[in-house]
Design a protein around this motif. Structure first.
Motif, PDB file in Angstrom:
ATOM      1  N   ILE A  15       0.836  -1.204   0.000  1.00 39.54           N
ATOM      2  CA  ILE A  15       0.000   0.000   0.000  1.00 39.54           C
ATOM      3  C   ILE A  15       0.871   1.254   0.000  1.00 39.54           C
ATOM      4  N   ILE A  16       1.896   1.276   0.835  1.00 44.59           N
ATOM      5  CA  ILE A  16       2.762   2.450   0.900  1.00 44.59           C
ATOM      6  C   ILE A  16       3.567   2.597  -0.387  1.00 44.59           C
ATOM      7  N   TYR A  17       4.042   1.498  -0.924  1.00 43.63           N
ATOM      8  CA  TYR A  17       4.777   1.551  -2.190  1.00 43.63           C
ATOM      9  C   TYR A  17       3.866   2.060  -3.314  1.00 43.63           C
ATOM     10  N   GLN A  18       2.629   1.568  -3.368  1.00 42.34           N
ATOM     11  CA  GLN A  18       1.682   2.024  -4.397  1.00 42.34           C
ATOM     12  C   GLN A  18       1.363   3.503  -4.225  1.00 42.34           C
ATOM     13  N   ALA A  19       1.263   3.966  -2.984  1.00 46.31           N
ATOM     14  CA  ALA A  19       1.020   5.390  -2.725  1.00 46.31           C
ATOM     15  C   ALA A  19       2.211   6.222  -3.206  1.00 46.31           C
ATOM     16  N   TRP A  20       3.421   5.718  -2.971  1.00 46.23           N
ATOM     17  CA  TRP A  20       4.622   6.408  -3.438  1.00 46.23           C
ATOM     18  C   TRP A  20       4.628   6.482  -4.969  1.00 46.23           C
ATOM     19  N   LEU A  21       4.304   5.371  -5.623  1.00 40.88           N
ATOM     20  CA  LEU A  21       4.236   5.360  -7.086  1.00 40.88           C
ATOM     21  C   LEU A  21       3.204   6.358  -7.606  1.00 40.88           C
ATOM     22  N   LEU A  22       2.051   6.397  -6.961  1.00 43.81           N
ATOM     23  CA  LEU A  22       0.983   7.301  -7.379  1.00 43.81           C
ATOM     24  C   LEU A  22       1.427   8.762  -7.269  1.00 43.81           C
ATOM     25  N   GLN A  23       2.031   9.125  -6.149  1.00 43.15           N
ATOM     26  CA  GLN A  23       2.486  10.509  -5.978  1.00 43.15           C
ATOM     27  C   GLN A  23       3.569  10.854  -6.993  1.00 43.15           C
ATOM     28  N   ASN A  24       4.495   9.932  -7.234  1.00 46.98           N
ATOM     29  CA  ASN A  24       5.527  10.170  -8.247  1.00 46.98           C
ATOM     30  C   ASN A  24       4.913  10.379  -9.616  1.00 46.98           C
ATOM     31  N   ARG A  25       3.918   9.589  -9.926  1.00 43.81           N
ATOM     32  CA  ARG A  25       3.249   9.704 -11.227  1.00 43.81           C
ATOM     33  C   ARG A  25       2.543  11.059 -11.352  1.00 43.81           C
ATOM     34  N   LYS A  26       1.865  11.486 -10.280  1.00 42.32           N
ATOM     35  CA  LYS A  26       1.167  12.778 -10.307  1.00 42.32           C
ATOM     36  C   LYS A  26       2.159  13.927 -10.462  1.00 42.32           C
ATOM     37  N   ILE A  27       3.260  13.871  -9.725  1.00 48.81           N
ATOM     38  CA  ILE A  27       4.273  14.923  -9.831  1.00 48.81           C
ATOM     39  C   ILE A  27       4.889  14.901 -11.228  1.00 48.81           C
ATOM     40  N   SER A  28       5.199  13.717 -11.738  1.00 46.47           N
ATOM     41  CA  SER A  28       5.781  13.599 -13.072  1.00 46.47           C
ATOM     42  C   SER A  28       4.839  14.156 -14.134  1.00 46.47           C
ATOM     43  N   ASP A  29       3.556  13.848 -14.030  1.00 45.91           N
ATOM     44  CA  ASP A  29       2.574  14.373 -14.988  1.00 45.91           C
ATOM     45  C   ASP A  29       2.547  15.898 -14.952  1.00 45.91           C
ATOM     46  N   LEU A  30       2.601  16.454 -13.753  1.00 53.09           N
ATOM     47  CA  LEU A  30       2.592  17.906 -13.610  1.00 53.09           C
ATOM     48  C   LEU A  30       3.880  18.518 -14.170  1.00 53.09           C
ATOM     49  N   VAL A  31       5.011  17.914 -13.878  1.00 57.52           N
ATOM     50  CA  VAL A  31       6.294  18.419 -14.382  1.00 57.52           C
ATOM     51  C   VAL A  31       6.303  18.412 -15.910  1.00 57.52           C
ATOM     52  N   ARG A  32       5.699  17.411 -16.520  1.00 59.67           N
ATOM     53  CA  ARG A  32       5.628  17.361 -17.991  1.00 59.67           C
ATOM     54  C   ARG A  32       4.776  18.506 -18.540  1.00 59.67           C
ATOM     55  N   LYS A  33       3.773  18.931 -17.788  1.00 58.70           N
ATOM     56  CA  LYS A  33       2.892  20.027 -18.233  1.00 58.70           C
ATOM     57  C   LYS A  33       3.542  21.400 -18.060  1.00 58.70           C
ATOM     58  N   LEU A  34       4.434  21.516 -17.094  1.00 59.64           N
ATOM     59  CA  LEU A  34       5.060  22.805 -16.795  1.00 59.64           C
ATOM     60  C   LEU A  34       6.280  23.019 -17.688  1.00 59.64           C
ATOM     61  N   ASN A  35       6.381  24.206 -18.272  1.00 60.68           N
ATOM     62  CA  ASN A  35       7.587  24.495 -19.052  1.00 60.68           C
ATOM     63  C   ASN A  35       8.664  25.015 -18.103  1.00 60.68           C
ATOM     64  N   ASP A  36       9.851  25.204 -18.638  1.00 60.47           N
ATOM     65  CA  ASP A  36      10.988  25.619 -17.804  1.00 60.47           C
ATOM     66  C   ASP A  36      10.718  26.962 -17.121  1.00 60.47           C
ATOM     67  N   GLU A  37      10.091  27.867 -17.829  1.00 58.62           N
ATOM     68  CA  GLU A  37       9.784  29.183 -17.244  1.00 58.62           C
ATOM     69  C   GLU A  37       8.801  29.047 -16.080  1.00 58.62           C
ATOM     70  N   ASP A  38       7.803  28.174 -16.228  1.00 52.34           N
ATOM     71  CA  ASP A  38       6.842  27.945 -15.137  1.00 52.34           C
ATOM     72  C   ASP A  38       7.555  27.517 -13.866  1.00 52.34           C
ATOM     73  N   LEU A  39       8.526  26.633 -14.022  1.00 53.99           N
ATOM     74  CA  LEU A  39       9.215  26.101 -12.843  1.00 53.99           C
ATOM     75  C   LEU A  39      10.113  27.129 -12.151  1.00 53.99           C
ATOM     76  N   THR A  40      10.463  28.195 -12.838  1.00 56.55           N
ATOM     77  CA  THR A  40      11.279  29.220 -12.186  1.00 56.55           C
ATOM     78  C   THR A  40      10.428  30.190 -11.367  1.00 56.55           C
ATOM     79  N   LYS A  41       9.125  30.127 -11.538  1.00 60.24           N
ATOM     80  CA  LYS A  41       8.218  31.027 -10.805  1.00 60.24           C
ATOM     81  C   LYS A  41       7.996  30.524  -9.384  1.00 60.24           C
ATOM     82  N   ASP A  42       7.657  31.460  -8.507  1.00 60.24           N
ATOM     83  CA  ASP A  42       7.290  31.116  -7.135  1.00 60.24           C
ATOM     84  C   ASP A  42       5.855  30.598  -7.128  1.00 60.24           C
ATOM     85  N   VAL A  43       5.580  29.625  -6.270  1.00 59.27           N
ATOM     86  CA  VAL A  43       4.219  29.078  -6.195  1.00 59.27           C
ATOM     87  C   VAL A  43       3.247  30.116  -5.630  1.00 59.27           C
TER      88      VAL A  43
END
Length: 154
Positions: A15-43
């Motif tokens: 369960i914990i491993y699957q939760a870790w995979l899920l969070q990594n996948r969500k972060i990875s999906d978001l990182v793919r959507k963000l361009n380099d300029e987006d990532l330099t901005k403050d949240v």
């Protein structure tokens, strides 16, 4: 009795491993959507940048390497830059493309390492395996928190 302990230990780890995979996948999906300029901005005004948060998440996931006896950290320099110092501390960050690349490379490597673990190694039988489980759960919660912050960059 022993079979029940093994089954429960495997279920908790899974369960914990699957939760870790899920969070990594969500972060990875978001990182793919963000361009380099987006990532330099403050949240948010005066808060962490997306680049800092991504580096921070890399440094956190990299802690799993020695914890699970997968070898040395892949990016040990990230600890000083992204864990020991807050953002806006005048440190020199790696390039955005490099940090993004490191996110994907580290998690691919960790996925391969976790996939190679024998099921018996996932059983909670010792203080070390309990510590591994607790640390991984902490990292999953940590990822959830920072994923919410990174979402403000969209």
């Amino acid at each position: 009795m022993e079979t029940t302990k093994i089954a429960e230990g495997n279920m908790e780890r899974s369960i914990i491993y699957q939760a870790w995979l899920l969070q990594n996948r969500k972060i990875s999906d978001l990182v793919r959507k963000l361009n380099d300029e987006d990532l330099t901005k403050d949240v948010a005004f005066g808060r962490n940048s997306g680049l800092y948060l991504l580096g921070h998440l890399i440094a956190s996931n990299d802690l799993l390497m020695p914890l699970f006896d997968f070898g040395e950290k892949m990016y040990p320099e990230y600890e000083k830059i992204f864990l020991c110092c807050p953002d806006k501390c005048a440190q020199n960050f790696p390039a955005v493309k490099e940090v993004k690349s490191h996110w994907f490379a580290l998690n691919e490597h960790l996925n391969l390492k976790f996939a190679s673990i024998d099921k018996k190694q996932w059983i909670i039988e010792s203080d070390k395996s309990y510590h591994q489980l607790k640390a991984m759960l902490t990292i999953v919660n940590h990822q959830c928190y920072h994923l919410g912050q990174l979402a403000f960059l969209l």
